[in-house]
Design a protein around this motif. Structure first.
Motif, mmCIF file in Angstrom:
data_model
loop_
_atom_site.group_PDB
_atom_site.id
_atom_site.type_symbol
_atom_site.label_atom_id
_atom_site.label_comp_id
_atom_site.label_asym_id
_atom_site.label_seq_id
_atom_site.Cartn_x
_atom_site.Cartn_y
_atom_site.Cartn_z
ATOM 1 N N ARG A 18 0.785 -1.234 0.000
ATOM 2 C CA ARG A 18 0.000 0.000 0.000
ATOM 3 C C ARG A 18 0.818 1.285 0.000
ATOM 4 O O ARG A 18 0.289 2.362 0.225
ATOM 5 N N ASP A 19 2.091 1.209 -0.179
ATOM 6 C CA ASP A 19 2.952 2.391 -0.131
ATOM 7 C C ASP A 19 2.763 3.092 1.205
ATOM 8 O O ASP A 19 2.795 2.477 2.235
ATOM 9 N N ASP A 20 2.508 4.406 1.176
ATOM 10 C CA ASP A 20 2.332 5.171 2.429
ATOM 11 C C ASP A 20 0.881 5.555 2.672
ATOM 12 O O ASP A 20 0.592 6.371 3.543
ATOM 13 N N LYS A 21 -0.042 4.992 1.921
ATOM 14 C CA LYS A 21 -1.451 5.348 2.056
ATOM 15 C C LYS A 21 -2.076 4.675 3.270
ATOM 16 O O LYS A 21 -1.615 3.651 3.737
ATOM 17 N N GLU A 22 -3.170 5.289 3.751
ATOM 18 C CA GLU A 22 -3.953 4.666 4.816
ATOM 19 C C GLU A 22 -4.584 3.396 4.262
ATOM 20 O O GLU A 22 -5.025 3.357 3.116
ATOM 21 N N VAL A 23 -4.649 2.353 5.069
ATOM 22 C CA VAL A 23 -5.157 1.064 4.608
ATOM 23 C C VAL A 23 -6.576 1.187 4.059
ATOM 24 O O VAL A 23 -6.869 0.697 2.967
ATOM 25 N N VAL A 24 -7.467 1.832 4.781
ATOM 26 C CA VAL A 24 -8.867 1.937 4.348
ATOM 27 C C VAL A 24 -8.953 2.662 3.011
ATOM 28 O O VAL A 24 -9.647 2.197 2.096
ATOM 29 N N ASP A 25 -8.263 3.767 2.871
ATOM 30 C CA ASP A 25 -8.296 4.523 1.615
ATOM 31 C C ASP A 25 -7.738 3.683 0.467
ATOM 32 O O ASP A 25 -8.264 3.688 -0.636
ATOM 33 N N TYR A 26 -6.679 2.957 0.734
ATOM 34 C CA TYR A 26 -6.045 2.158 -0.312
ATOM 35 C C TYR A 26 -6.920 0.982 -0.728
ATOM 36 O O TYR A 26 -7.151 0.747 -1.907
ATOM 37 N N SER A 29 -10.099 2.089 -2.601
ATOM 38 C CA SER A 29 -9.953 2.916 -3.799
ATOM 39 C C SER A 29 -10.088 2.053 -5.052
ATOM 40 O O SER A 29 -9.936 0.834 -5.027
ATOM 41 N N LYS A 30 -10.390 2.720 -6.154
ATOM 42 C CA LYS A 30 -10.533 2.026 -7.435
ATOM 43 C C LYS A 30 -9.167 1.509 -7.892
ATOM 44 O O LYS A 30 -8.153 2.174 -7.742
ATOM 45 N N LEU A 31 -9.169 0.293 -8.453
ATOM 46 C CA LEU A 31 -7.925 -0.285 -8.949
ATOM 47 C C LEU A 31 -7.475 0.392 -10.239
ATOM 48 O O LEU A 31 -8.302 0.724 -11.086
ATOM 49 N N THR A 32 -6.167 0.552 -10.365
ATOM 50 C CA THR A 32 -5.619 1.022 -11.636
ATOM 51 C C THR A 32 -5.643 -0.160 -12.610
ATOM 52 O O THR A 32 -5.864 -1.311 -12.199
ATOM 53 N N LYS A 33 -5.375 0.086 -13.879
ATOM 54 C CA LYS A 33 -5.317 -1.008 -14.849
ATOM 55 C C LYS A 33 -4.229 -2.002 -14.470
ATOM 56 O O LYS A 33 -4.413 -3.215 -14.585
#
Length: 70
Positions: A18-26, A29-33
């Protein structure tokens, strides 16, 4: 795990990066391609692992095969 009393059982664990993002937000969130492709590949691999396990292959052998494919 708490109800079993120990961690001595076979399991397939899937995690997130998840890099540095908050778990819930990550997670919500919508998946990239690229992430969508990675998820699709992961589900195929997961299915293959489960097929191997159900067909009687030794758990440690299966994990050695799939954990070395990175």
């Amino acid at each position: 795990i708490a109800m079993l009393g120990d961690q001595k059982f076979n399991r397939l664990r899937i995690g997130i990066d998840r890099d540095d993002k908050e778990v819930v937000d990550y997670v919500l969130s919508k998946l990239t391609k690229e992430q969508s492709k990675q998820l699709s590949d992961l589900l195929i691999t997961t299915n293959n692992i489960l097929d191997d396990y159900v067909s009687g292959k030794v758990y440690n052998d299966i994990m050695n095969i799939y954990n070395s494919k990175k």
